[in-house]
Write a protein that holds these residues in place. Structure first.
Motif, mmCIF file in Angstrom:
data_model
loop_
_atom_site.group_PDB
_atom_site.id
_atom_site.type_symbol
_atom_site.label_atom_id
_atom_site.label_comp_id
_atom_site.label_asym_id
_atom_site.label_seq_id
_atom_site.Cartn_x
_atom_site.Cartn_y
_atom_site.Cartn_z
ATOM 1 N N LYS A 55 0.080 11.406 2.148
ATOM 2 C CA LYS A 55 0.576 11.577 0.785
ATOM 3 C C LYS A 55 -0.064 12.808 0.132
ATOM 4 O O LYS A 55 0.604 13.566 -0.579
ATOM 5 C CB LYS A 55 0.271 10.330 -0.050
ATOM 6 N N PHE A 76 -11.518 12.462 -2.758
ATOM 7 C CA PHE A 76 -10.687 11.587 -3.590
ATOM 8 C C PHE A 76 -10.429 12.167 -4.982
ATOM 9 O O PHE A 76 -9.302 12.090 -5.487
ATOM 10 C CB PHE A 76 -11.300 10.194 -3.682
ATOM 11 N N PRO A 119 -1.122 7.884 -4.948
ATOM 12 C CA PRO A 119 -2.350 8.266 -4.236
ATOM 13 C C PRO A 119 -3.631 7.964 -5.014
ATOM 14 O O PRO A 119 -4.609 7.482 -4.428
ATOM 15 C CB PRO A 119 -2.175 9.773 -4.026
ATOM 16 N N GLU A 154 -6.367 5.182 4.862
ATOM 17 C CA GLU A 154 -6.655 6.605 4.653
ATOM 18 C C GLU A 154 -5.841 7.484 5.600
ATOM 19 O O GLU A 154 -5.088 8.355 5.165
ATOM 20 C CB GLU A 154 -8.152 6.862 4.818
ATOM 21 N N TYR A 203 0.816 -1.222 0.000
ATOM 22 C CA TYR A 203 0.000 0.000 0.000
ATOM 23 C C TYR A 203 0.849 1.270 0.000
ATOM 24 O O TYR A 203 0.523 2.237 -0.681
ATOM 25 C CB TYR A 203 -0.900 0.029 1.241
ATOM 26 N N LEU A 240 -4.324 4.247 -4.905
ATOM 27 C CA LEU A 240 -4.753 3.850 -3.563
ATOM 28 C C LEU A 240 -6.188 4.298 -3.295
ATOM 29 O O LEU A 240 -6.985 3.544 -2.714
ATOM 30 C CB LEU A 240 -3.808 4.444 -2.518
ATOM 31 N N ALA A 241 -6.541 5.499 -3.736
ATOM 32 C CA ALA A 241 -7.916 5.985 -3.552
ATOM 33 C C ALA A 241 -8.912 5.081 -4.276
ATOM 34 O O ALA A 241 -9.965 4.728 -3.729
ATOM 35 C CB ALA A 241 -8.041 7.422 -4.047
ATOM 36 N N LEU A 244 -2.839 7.389 2.692
ATOM 37 C CA LEU A 244 -3.387 8.252 1.645
ATOM 38 C C LEU A 244 -3.370 9.723 2.046
ATOM 39 O O LEU A 244 -2.908 10.582 1.270
ATOM 40 C CB LEU A 244 -4.813 7.822 1.288
#
Length: 326
Positions: free
Chosen positions: A309, A219, A153, A302, A148, A156-157, A306
């Motif tokens: 980042k 996002f 980003p 998150e 992960y 990952l979102a 995320l």
């Protein structure tokens, strides 16, 4: 006029527009180890997130009174020696250590802003023992878990939406239905089911709205941040100002859901199925346990990966823009 006594600030005596600037100014004047105590007539938790976002993890936050009429909080500036890695940062780098936190009941998701020392003190755990377990985790084989922390980003979102949001939308309505059904059948013999059902409703209402806000607002903006070379290339106007603002809100909502899940675990005796449980009762507790596992991974991705980042990427774009020569 503010009331000051032994570094105490009565926030209720300030005009609304003066409150946060005054608190920030007073905090900035603290020396390492010094404490500012604030008094307020409502929970100042939004201040916690703003202070964390703008000053970083350089303070301790301790309630000495929590309503219903007054809230009192001690805000202590950490010494430079105390500003170590948080458990969320540690878990993001190494899932073997996340397993150590989980085994010992240390919340590295919603409570991931604490250092190992702070988290252990809060739980009454032996920090030496926990540190030893973390060292031992370094020797454990690295599992074939997903990388992960290495993902972009935007990727990952999308993963969070397609895996964890999808799981929540599929399973939470079922859990909600079983919680109501089991309450109706077993509520007389197990009065704790009433509060469990109420907490399931809290989680349902919060998560459904929460996921929509992430998918429609936060996002897409994070994806824009990842793709943009400079501020002028951002397709979506940041009407919310800095990305820290919606992130702070999402983290507050994570805390609310995490607290509700903790209450359910406590009320259910760690999802212990009673002897007189029917099939629906057993299924409810199994689904709640599985949901909790997914929820904590969801929040961890998150809060600890995320969102940092996104904040770092926004800072890069802002710094690049401020250094441009026109």
């Amino acid at each position: 006029m503010e009331v000051i006594n032994q570094n105490i600030l009565d926030v209720t005596m300030l005009e609304p527009r003066q409150k946060h600037p005054t608190i920030f100014d007073r905090f900035d004047q603290l020396n390492d180890g010094e404490t500012l105590t604030i008094h307020n007539d409502h929970d100042p938790k939004p201040l916690y997130y703003q202070l964390l976002g703008e000053r970083g993890n350089i303070f301790k936050w301790e309630y000495t009174e929590q309503g219903p009429r007054w809230w009192k909080v001690n805000i202590t500036k950490r010494s430079s020696e105390e500003n170590g890695e948080t458990i969320g940062e540690i878990a993001a780098k190494d899932l073997r250590k996340a397993a150590v936190f989980k085994k010992n009941g240390l919340d590295f998701c919603c409570g991931g802003k604490k250092t190992v020392k702070e988290a252990c003190l809060e739980k009454g755990l032996d920090i030496v023992k926990i540190e030893q377990e973390l060292q031992q985790a370094n020797e454990a084989p690295v599992s074939a878990s997903l990388p992960y922390n290495e993902w972009a980003p935007g990727f990952l979102a999308d993963y969070i939406v397609n895996v964890h949001h999808a799981y929540t939308r599929k399973n939470l309505p079922e859990i909600r239905g079983y919680a109501l059904k089991v309450l109706r059948v077993h509520g007389k013999e197990h009065p704790e089911l009433a509060e469990i059902q109420r907490q399931v409703e809290v989680i349902y209402e919060e998560m459904m709205a929460h996921m929509t806000k992430e998918e429609k607002v936060l996002f897409p903006y994070i994806k824009d941040l990842a793709a943009a070379r400079n501020q002028s290339q951002l397709h979506q106007a940041a009407h919310f100002g800095t990305v820290k603002n919606p992130i702070n809100m999402m983290e507050m909502e994570h805390e609310l859901v995490g607290a509700a899940m903790h209450k359910i675990r406590t009320l259910s005796g760690n999802f212990s199925i009673p002897e007189d449980a029917c099939a629906s009762y057993s299924l409810l507790y199994k689904m709640l346990a599985a949901f909790e596992t997914d929820l904590y991974t969801h929040i961890h991705l998150e809060n600890n990966i995320l969102f940092p980042k996104a904040v770092e990427r926004e800072k890069q774009i802002t710094d690049n823009g401020s250094s441009c020569k026109y």
